[in-house]
Scaffold this active site. Structure first.
Site, PDB file in Angstrom:
ATOM      1  N   ASN A  24       0.874  -1.107   0.127  1.00 55.22           N
ATOM      2  CA  ASN A  24      -0.134   0.117   0.153  1.00 55.22           C
ATOM      3  C   ASN A  24       0.921   1.177  -0.121  1.00 55.22           C
ATOM      4  O   ASN A  24       1.498   1.506   1.060  1.00 55.22           O
ATOM      5  CB  ASN A  24      -0.894  -0.052   1.203  1.00 55.22           C
ATOM      6  CG  ASN A  24      -1.832   1.249   1.380  1.00 55.22           C
ATOM      7  OD1 ASN A  24      -1.776   2.150   0.431  1.00 55.22           O
ATOM      8  ND2 ASN A  24      -2.461   1.316   2.654  1.00 55.22           N
ATOM      9  N   GLU A 188      -5.039  -4.377  11.031  1.00 53.01           N
ATOM     10  CA  GLU A 188      -4.153  -3.570  11.058  1.00 53.01           C
ATOM     11  C   GLU A 188      -4.384  -2.639  12.445  1.00 53.01           C
ATOM     12  O   GLU A 188      -5.106  -1.776  12.541  1.00 53.01           O
ATOM     13  CB  GLU A 188      -4.162  -2.565   9.828  1.00 53.01           C
ATOM     14  CG  GLU A 188      -3.945  -3.241   8.621  1.00 53.01           C
ATOM     15  CD  GLU A 188      -3.131  -2.090   7.692  1.00 53.01           C
ATOM     16  OE1 GLU A 188      -2.309  -2.451   7.090  1.00 53.01           O
ATOM     17  OE2 GLU A 188      -3.813  -0.964   7.497  1.00 53.01           O
ATOM     18  N   SER A 233       3.764  -1.845  10.464  1.00 51.62           N
ATOM     19  CA  SER A 233       5.228  -1.998  10.476  1.00 51.62           C
ATOM     20  C   SER A 233       5.828  -3.236  10.185  1.00 51.62           C
ATOM     21  O   SER A 233       6.697  -3.645  10.957  1.00 51.62           O
ATOM     22  CB  SER A 233       5.699  -1.534  12.124  1.00 51.62           C
ATOM     23  OG  SER A 233       5.113  -0.081  12.118  1.00 51.62           O
TER      24      SER A 233
HETATM   25  P1  13P Z   1       3.288   0.733   7.776  1.00 51.72           P
HETATM   26  O1  13P Z   1       3.501  -0.708   7.072  1.00 51.72           O
HETATM   27  O2  13P Z   1       3.960   1.766   7.385  1.00 51.72           O
HETATM   28  O3  13P Z   1       2.939   0.556   9.381  1.00 51.72           O
HETATM   29  O4  13P Z   1       1.688   0.803   7.091  1.00 51.72           O
HETATM   30  C1  13P Z   1       0.729  -0.387   7.293  1.00 51.72           C
HETATM   31  C2  13P Z   1      -0.533   0.220   6.571  1.00 51.72           C
HETATM   32  O5  13P Z   1      -1.122   0.924   6.960  1.00 51.72           O
HETATM   33  C3  13P Z   1      -0.567  -0.667   5.286  1.00 51.72           C
HETATM   34  O6  13P Z   1      -1.911  -0.512   4.735  1.00 51.72           O
END
Ligand code: 13P
Length: 274
Positions: A24, A188, A233
């Site tokens: 993403n 998430e 992350s």
């Molecule tokens: P990060 O991997 O930057 O923490 O983002 C996760 C995310 O929101 C993917 O949709």
């Protein structure tokens, strides 16, 4: 027309869950950067053993870069996805992009209900469910994001929040079994997104196991086929431990998907699970 078309047969369902890694890019990537990142990724993947992917890989660039990424993907194994879609069909909705348009530019998937949209654009559970339904209607596979905030976790409400987010979806899921199995859920935890703060494997498996049980309860055997991704992350250094968890079927990757070497290392961390 890009790589969309006849390939979007939502009736074809694999008998097992194939690991899925989704990048993403969020609001990053001008045309030139998007082209370079796509080229680097494809070159890196081609260099892997026989170029064979042991997982499905999807890139979700910003809407303005979908076309250039699609052109570079060509017929490659890597697929394209949108980051959001309108719940409406083609018509007078200024600034919106609908599922048919995403299909038209080559998308197979679309992210729905990302926490950044839930927090900043007032996307609540009912609208997220309508967007999921719109994705199915338009022949896209929705990747529906769920997850609790830090306050909700600290208050011991993480599983309740996730349950409410899931329960809102079921009434609007298509009835055809082949379509239902195409749902992808991404857990998430909001507090782990872009913060470098990791959920522990124990925390991740607890919620993923809970989501799987909820899917089985509500969808019966179809719930077994739904893939559950983890996001927040995920990096090369922690990906292998996360992907090894029983109910994790892949990852939704933000920051680490913007650098080809990092994203490739995450793809390499996918185990031969099945
Ligand atoms: P990060 O991997 O930057 O923490 O983002 C996760 C995310 O929101 C993917 O949709």
């Amino acid at each position: 027309m890009g790589s969309s078309g006849d390939n979007h047969d939502l009736g074809l369902v694999e008998m097992r869950r194939r690991m899925l890694i989704v990048g993403n890019w969020k609001m990053n990537g001008l045309i030139e950067t998007a082209r370079e990142l796509t080229e680097d990724l494809l070159a890196g993947l081609a260099g892997r053993v026989g170029g064979a992917l042991r997982c499905e890989v999807v890139l979700c660039p910003p809407a303005t870069a979908l076309q250039v990424v699609n052109q570079h993907l060509g017929g490659a194994a890597v697929k394209l996805g949108g980051q959001d879609l309108s719940e409406h069909e083609i018509g007078p909705h200024t600034g919106e992009i609908c599922g048919i348009m995403l299909r038209n530019v080559g998308c197979w998937y679309v992210i729905v209900g990302h926490s950044e949209r839930r927090a900043n654009w007032g996307e609540e559970n009912p609208r997220v469910a309508r967007k999921m339904a719109a994705a199915f209607r338009d022949g896209l596979q929705p990747i529906v994001c769920v997850g609790e905030t830090l306050d909700e976790r600290d208050a011991g409400r993480a599983l309740d929040v996730v349950r409410e987010q899931l329960e809102a979806l079921y009434p609007l899921l298509p009835s055809q079994t082949g379509k239902r199995q195409q749902l992808v859920v991404a857990y998430e935890p909001v507090w782990a997104i872009g913060t470098g703060r990791n959920a522990t494997p124990g925390q991740i498996q607890e919620v993923h196991g809970f989501i799987r049980r909820n899917l089985l309860e509500r969808l019966g055997d179809d719930g077994r086929k739904v893939r559950i991704l983890y996001g927040g992350s995920v990096k090369a250094g922690n990906a292998a431990d996360i992907f090894a968890l029983e109910d994790v079927d892949g990852g939704l990757i933000g920051g680490a998907s913007l650098k080809s070497s990092d994203f490739l290392a995450i793809i390499d961390a996918v185990p031969e699970k099945f």
